[in-house]
Write a protein that holds these residues in place. Structure first.
Motif, PDB file in Angstrom:
ATOM      1  N   ALA A   2       0.828  -1.205   0.000  1.00  0.00           N
ATOM      2  CA  ALA A   2       0.000   0.000   0.000  1.00  0.00           C
ATOM      3  C   ALA A   2       0.864   1.258   0.000  1.00  0.00           C
ATOM      4  CB  ALA A   2      -0.932  -0.002   1.210  1.00  0.00           C
ATOM      5  N   HIS A   3       1.937   1.227   0.783  1.00  0.00           N
ATOM      6  CA  HIS A   3       2.842   2.387   0.850  1.00  0.00           C
ATOM      7  C   HIS A   3       3.465   2.666  -0.517  1.00  0.00           C
ATOM      8  CE1 HIS A   3       5.770   5.204   2.499  1.00  0.00           C
ATOM      9  NE2 HIS A   3       6.710   4.547   1.804  1.00  0.00           N
ATOM     10  N   SER A   4       3.976   1.624  -1.157  1.00  0.00           N
ATOM     11  CA  SER A   4       4.627   1.800  -2.465  1.00  0.00           C
ATOM     12  C   SER A   4       3.628   2.221  -3.536  1.00  0.00           C
ATOM     13  CB  SER A   4       5.318   0.499  -2.883  1.00  0.00           C
ATOM     14  OG  SER A   4       6.384   0.185  -2.014  1.00  0.00           O
ATOM     15  N   LEU A   5       2.444   1.639  -3.518  1.00  0.00           N
ATOM     16  CA  LEU A   5       1.441   1.964  -4.530  1.00  0.00           C
ATOM     17  C   LEU A   5       0.922   3.393  -4.371  1.00  0.00           C
ATOM     18  CD1 LEU A   5      -0.413  -1.454  -4.577  1.00  0.00           C
ATOM     19  CD2 LEU A   5       0.735  -0.391  -6.537  1.00  0.00           C
ATOM     20  N   LYS A   6       0.829   3.874  -3.150  1.00  0.00           N
ATOM     21  CA  LYS A   6       0.445   5.276  -2.942  1.00  0.00           C
ATOM     22  C   LYS A   6       1.495   6.211  -3.526  1.00  0.00           C
ATOM     23  CE  LYS A   6      -2.478   4.693   1.154  1.00  0.00           C
ATOM     24  NZ  LYS A   6      -2.614   4.912   2.607  1.00  0.00           N
ATOM     25  N   GLU A   7       2.764   5.816  -3.417  1.00  0.00           N
ATOM     26  CA  GLU A   7       3.826   6.624  -4.019  1.00  0.00           C
ATOM     27  C   GLU A   7       3.700   6.632  -5.538  1.00  0.00           C
ATOM     28  OE1 GLU A   7       8.719   6.923  -4.300  1.00  0.00           O
ATOM     29  OE2 GLU A   7       7.786   5.489  -2.917  1.00  0.00           O
ATOM     30  N   VAL A   8       3.387   5.470  -6.109  1.00  0.00           N
ATOM     31  CA  VAL A   8       3.196   5.397  -7.565  1.00  0.00           C
ATOM     32  C   VAL A   8       2.047   6.299  -7.996  1.00  0.00           C
ATOM     33  CG1 VAL A   8       2.541   3.912  -9.492  1.00  0.00           C
ATOM     34  CG2 VAL A   8       4.076   3.036  -7.729  1.00  0.00           C
ATOM     35  N   ILE A   9       0.917   6.182  -7.308  1.00  0.00           N
ATOM     36  CA  ILE A   9      -0.281   6.949  -7.651  1.00  0.00           C
ATOM     37  C   ILE A   9      -0.011   8.451  -7.583  1.00  0.00           C
ATOM     38  CG2 ILE A   9      -2.644   7.499  -6.928  1.00  0.00           C
ATOM     39  CD1 ILE A   9      -2.351   4.788  -8.324  1.00  0.00           C
ATOM     40  N   SER A  10       0.877   8.859  -6.686  1.00  0.00           N
ATOM     41  CA  SER A  10       1.184  10.290  -6.544  1.00  0.00           C
ATOM     42  C   SER A  10       1.855  10.863  -7.792  1.00  0.00           C
ATOM     43  CB  SER A  10       2.087  10.519  -5.325  1.00  0.00           C
ATOM     44  OG  SER A  10       3.395  10.015  -5.555  1.00  0.00           O
ATOM     45  N   HIS A  11       2.412  10.008  -8.623  1.00  0.00           N
ATOM     46  CA  HIS A  11       3.071  10.463  -9.854  1.00  0.00           C
ATOM     47  C   HIS A  11       2.096  10.536 -11.031  1.00  0.00           C
ATOM     48  CE1 HIS A  11       7.190  10.389  -8.317  1.00  0.00           C
ATOM     49  NE2 HIS A  11       6.890   9.247  -7.714  1.00  0.00           N
TER      50      HIS A  11
END
Length: 304
Positions: free
Chosen positions: A212-221
């Protein structure tokens, strides 16, 4: 399109023009010269001139011309006019015709890319810009090292689109081909690609917090997260597993708004509502899923 059918819109406009002309002639606002000649008042003359200008510049008038006799340059010009008027269907048609006549001109593919991007048809837009890069890469100008400005522009557009689609590793290839490895856009794409890799590893390990942490970072881009539906669904799934049911409901909601036929999103959202004891909302989503795929209704509660 037959010649008769293509001329019908213009013939219709000509009939309206004739009617307006007669109306202006018979209007009491006009005056008669001493010689008996009818003189149009400035306002009526302006109306006629405006209508005639509209008639001859509308795409319908252009369509009446034989497409077989139009040059690629003329087709591009008509496409630009149609695009400005948000007539995307006509613009697409003109640019496709230009591509048929000039498949080795990257500009034609780039113009079509702009239409599809405006329509949010991003998969088609990616195909168009990929074609533009490929054609320009093999053009005489680039081979002779004469002009690489257009190629760099096309690559930059392709890289930006790839990041927006969550395909950041592919975007890096485009940036590296342009030797753009030190600016903010490259750094953002690099961070995005690393986050996607970390998320995939975490999902394989079923470390849902890390995923979830990594995917939220992806989504932020991503400017529009629903442009990367697989990543958005993975984020919702990860949030479900860490019992962030409201987060799961929010992200599946965004997903369903863009993809209303997404069966897995209905199932996951229904499960999240079920966990929150919102039975009515859960049932509503399960029923919607059943409508989409009645044969696999038993799979709608696999997460409980």
């Amino acid at each position: 399109m037959t010649e008769n059918s293509s001329q019908q819109p213009v013939q219709k406009l000509l009939r309206h023009f004739t009617a307006l002309f007669i109306l202006c002639l018979t209007s009491h606002n006009n005056s008669t010269h001493s010689s008996g000649t009818m003189i149009l008042k400035p306002f009526n003359a302006l109306v006629l001139l405006s209508f005639l200008t509209t008639l001859t510049t509308r795409p319908a008038f252009a369509v009446a011309q034989s497409s077989d006799n139009l040059s690629p340059g003329k087709l591009r010009s008509l496409g630009e006019t149609a695009l400005m008027e948000r007539d995307y269907s006509s613009a697409t048609s003109y640019y496709r015709q230009a591509i048929e006549l000039e498949p080795d001109n990257a500009v034609n593919h780039y113009k079509l890319y702009n239409v599809h991007k405006r329509q949010r048809m991003l998969v088609e837009a990616l195909e168009d810009i990929t074609n533009a890069v490929s054609v320009e890469l093999n053009s005489d100008n680039v081979i002779k090292n004469d002009n690489t400005k257009k190629l760099s522009e096309y690559r930059a557009q392709k890289a930006k689109l790839l990041v927006g689609l969550g395909r950041c590793d592919e975007a890096l290839i485009e940036y590296e081909a342009m030797n753009v490895t030190s600016d903010d856009t490259y750094a953002a794409a690099q961070q995005c690609a690393r986050a996607i890799e970390s998320a995939a590893d975490a999902i394989n390990r079923q470390d849902w917090n890390a995923a979830a942490h990594s995917l939220k970072e992806v989504i932020s881009h991503l400017s529009t997260p629903s442009d990367a539906p697989d990543l958005l669904y993975q984020l919702a799934q990860s949030q479900f597993h860490i019992q962030d049911y409201y987060g799961c409901i929010s992200d599946t909601g965004r997903l369903l708004k863009a993809y209303p036929q997404h069966l897995e999103a209905y199932a996951l959202r229904g499960e999240a509502y079920w966990k929150l004891n919102e039975v009515e909302m859960a049932g509503k989503h399960f029923r919607e899923g059943l409508k989409l795929d009645p044969e696999h209704g038993g799979e709608l509660r696999v997460l409980g």
